[in-house]
Design an enzyme around this catalytic site. Sequence first.
Site, PDB file in Angstrom:
ATOM      1  N   MET A  30       0.945  -1.221  -0.045  1.00 19.76           N
ATOM      2  CA  MET A  30       0.082  -0.048  -0.050  1.00 19.76           C
ATOM      3  C   MET A  30       0.915   1.250  -0.025  1.00 19.76           C
ATOM      4  O   MET A  30       0.408   2.340   0.357  1.00 19.76           O
ATOM      5  CB  MET A  30      -0.912  -0.042   1.186  1.00 19.76           C
ATOM      6  N   HIS A  34       9.034   1.167   3.333  1.00 22.33           N
ATOM      7  CA  HIS A  34      10.186   1.095   4.067  1.00 22.33           C
ATOM      8  C   HIS A  34      11.028  -0.202   3.820  1.00 22.33           C
ATOM      9  O   HIS A  34      10.769  -0.728   3.187  1.00 22.33           O
ATOM     10  CB  HIS A  34       9.688   1.158   5.461  1.00 22.33           C
ATOM     11  N   GLY A  36      11.034  -2.778   5.390  1.00 23.05           N
ATOM     12  CA  GLY A  36      10.191  -4.192   5.564  1.00 23.05           C
ATOM     13  C   GLY A  36       9.921  -4.475   4.014  1.00 23.05           C
ATOM     14  O   GLY A  36      10.015  -5.637   3.715  1.00 23.05           O
ATOM     15  N   HIS A  37       9.068  -3.412   3.354  1.00 22.47           N
ATOM     16  CA  HIS A  37       8.703  -3.756   1.906  1.00 22.47           C
ATOM     17  C   HIS A  37      10.144  -4.035   1.193  1.00 22.47           C
ATOM     18  O   HIS A  37       9.963  -4.904   0.243  1.00 22.47           O
ATOM     19  CB  HIS A  37       8.208  -2.524   1.421  1.00 22.47           C
ATOM     20  N   GLN A  61     -10.342  -2.455   2.517  1.00 22.27           N
ATOM     21  CA  GLN A  61      -9.868  -3.138   3.431  1.00 22.27           C
ATOM     22  C   GLN A  61      -9.713  -2.358   4.671  1.00 22.27           C
ATOM     23  O   GLN A  61      -9.053  -2.614   5.776  1.00 22.27           O
ATOM     24  CB  GLN A  61      -8.275  -3.895   3.209  1.00 22.27           C
ATOM     25  N   LYS A 150       4.914  -9.930   9.677  1.00 19.13           N
ATOM     26  CA  LYS A 150       4.253  -9.070  10.460  1.00 19.13           C
ATOM     27  C   LYS A 150       2.728  -9.031  10.385  1.00 19.13           C
ATOM     28  O   LYS A 150       1.934  -9.105  11.438  1.00 19.13           O
ATOM     29  CB  LYS A 150       4.704  -7.446  10.105  1.00 19.13           C
ATOM     30  N   ASP A 151       2.244  -9.260   9.197  1.00 17.67           N
ATOM     31  CA  ASP A 151       0.701  -9.499   9.010  1.00 17.67           C
ATOM     32  C   ASP A 151       0.451 -11.098   8.950  1.00 17.67           C
ATOM     33  O   ASP A 151       0.034 -11.469   8.206  1.00 17.67           O
ATOM     34  CB  ASP A 151       0.116  -8.724   7.842  1.00 17.67           C
ATOM     35  N   GLN A 154      -3.187 -12.065   7.812  1.00 15.80           N
ATOM     36  CA  GLN A 154      -3.055 -11.820   6.792  1.00 15.80           C
ATOM     37  C   GLN A 154      -2.629 -13.019   5.819  1.00 15.80           C
ATOM     38  O   GLN A 154      -2.929 -13.326   4.712  1.00 15.80           O
ATOM     39  CB  GLN A 154      -2.591 -10.362   6.132  1.00 15.80           C
ATOM     40  N   SER A 186       6.733  -0.064   9.980  1.00 13.59           N
ATOM     41  CA  SER A 186       5.321   0.022   9.452  1.00 13.59           C
ATOM     42  C   SER A 186       5.043   1.278   8.851  1.00 13.59           C
ATOM     43  O   SER A 186       5.767   2.348   9.369  1.00 13.59           O
ATOM     44  CB  SER A 186       4.283  -0.176  10.727  1.00 13.59           C
TER      45      SER A 186
HETATM   46  P1  AMP Z   1       1.415  -2.874   3.455  1.00 17.68           P
HETATM   47  O1  AMP Z   1       1.967  -2.001   2.590  1.00 17.68           O
HETATM   48  O2  AMP Z   1       1.627  -2.509   4.995  1.00 17.68           O
HETATM   49  O3  AMP Z   1       0.267  -3.482   3.085  1.00 17.68           O
HETATM   50  O4  AMP Z   1       2.577  -4.141   3.309  1.00 17.68           O
HETATM   51  C1  AMP Z   1       2.735  -4.710   2.071  1.00 17.68           C
HETATM   52  C2  AMP Z   1       3.545  -6.146   2.380  1.00 17.68           C
HETATM   53  O5  AMP Z   1       4.648  -5.735   3.283  1.00 17.68           O
HETATM   54  C3  AMP Z   1       2.817  -6.871   3.378  1.00 17.68           C
HETATM   55  O6  AMP Z   1       2.843  -8.181   2.811  1.00 17.68           O
HETATM   56  C4  AMP Z   1       3.291  -6.890   4.556  1.00 17.68           C
HETATM   57  O7  AMP Z   1       3.072  -7.986   5.608  1.00 17.68           O
HETATM   58  C5  AMP Z   1       4.831  -6.528   4.389  1.00 17.68           C
HETATM   59  N1  AMP Z   1       5.441  -5.742   5.312  1.00 17.68           N
HETATM   60  C6  AMP Z   1       4.774  -4.508   6.124  1.00 17.68           C
HETATM   61  N2  AMP Z   1       5.549  -4.315   7.180  1.00 17.68           N
HETATM   62  C7  AMP Z   1       6.766  -5.138   7.074  1.00 17.68           C
HETATM   63  C8  AMP Z   1       8.036  -5.608   8.090  1.00 17.68           C
HETATM   64  N3  AMP Z   1       8.182  -4.695   8.969  1.00 17.68           N
HETATM   65  N4  AMP Z   1       8.711  -6.522   7.654  1.00 17.68           N
HETATM   66  C9  AMP Z   1       8.222  -7.386   6.660  1.00 17.68           C
HETATM   67  N5  AMP Z   1       7.388  -7.191   5.786  1.00 17.68           N
HETATM   68  C10 AMP Z   1       6.583  -6.065   6.100  1.00 17.68           C
END
Ligand code: AMP
Length: 279
Positions: A30, A34, A36-37, A61, A150-151, A154, A186
């Site tokens: 989304m 960062h 993580g992505h 969502q 983390k999710d 999900q 996050s």
């Molecule tokens: P989001 O943009 O929050 O929907 O996350 C997109 C993807 O990145 C999802 O699969 C999340 O689980 C993953 N994600 C978000 N934060 C982290 C993190 N800190 N470490 C690893 N993956 C992450």
Amino acid sequence: MFIFKTHTELSAWLLTQKALHKTIGFVPTMGALHSGHIALVLQSRKENDITLVSIFVNPKQFNNPIDFEKYPMTADADIATLQQAGCDAVYMPQVEDIYPPHLPHVNLELGMLNQVLEGPKRPGHFDGVVQVVHRFFSLIHPNKVYLGLKDFQQCKVIQALTQQYFSSIQLVFCPTEREANGLAKSSRNMRLSKEAKHTASAIYHILQTIAAKYKKENLSDVLAASKLFLQTKNITVEYLECANSDTLALTTQWQEPGHNVVLLAGYLENVRLIDNIQF
Ligand code: AMP
């Protein structure tokens, strides 16, 4: 790096890549990217010829309209970050491109997965996740998809969707990237003050403490004491539960080694944070 705004452009490009027998790794996000992505992007780059990232803040969502409005959008920075990470293409659709009129609603019986934790706390959330992921997978048909643990819940929901509708797609679950103090990275952390980012380290600290007490103390007592500890840090706990990591059934009994997951959702400075630990 290619930037596609419509599924028509995206599909034409994918067709040429597939004709060349390129394998496609897909990372749905989304935005407000960062590290993580980016860890997911780098994992995909290692395992596929082509890495495609989507950036789409999926309105379906968000059970809370204020959370949707406040969701950070940093498109230009995201594009620069993805380019630097060696991503091949990014799909940044508008809502109408993802949800054209008359697109059928996808029905998926989630059972337990929607009855615990995030399910009741965020009504409609996982249905929204199912709709958007089904649409992405139908348009892209990737070989592999990279998701963050983390999710955790999900991941389970998307696993159920994939088993039912997309058995040829392989899901790759990736570990949670953290700040040096343990706070899970996050997009929502951007809304925390410096002090709160410091305080929020208590979340992972307590998850690790719980895991360290595995089978040494009574689980219910450990969870109750942990909630009290978080309260002293001004973290409002929405839930702190242990579940069987296969079924997500909540439990007050320690599970067999490797089958425990402790999950937390809480608020700090009105920002909703989630985290979990598996052991
Ligand atoms: P989001 O943009 O929050 O929907 O996350 C997109 C993807 O990145 C999802 O699969 C999340 O689980 C993953 N994600 C978000 N934060 C982290 C993190 N800190 N470490 C690893 N993956 C992450």
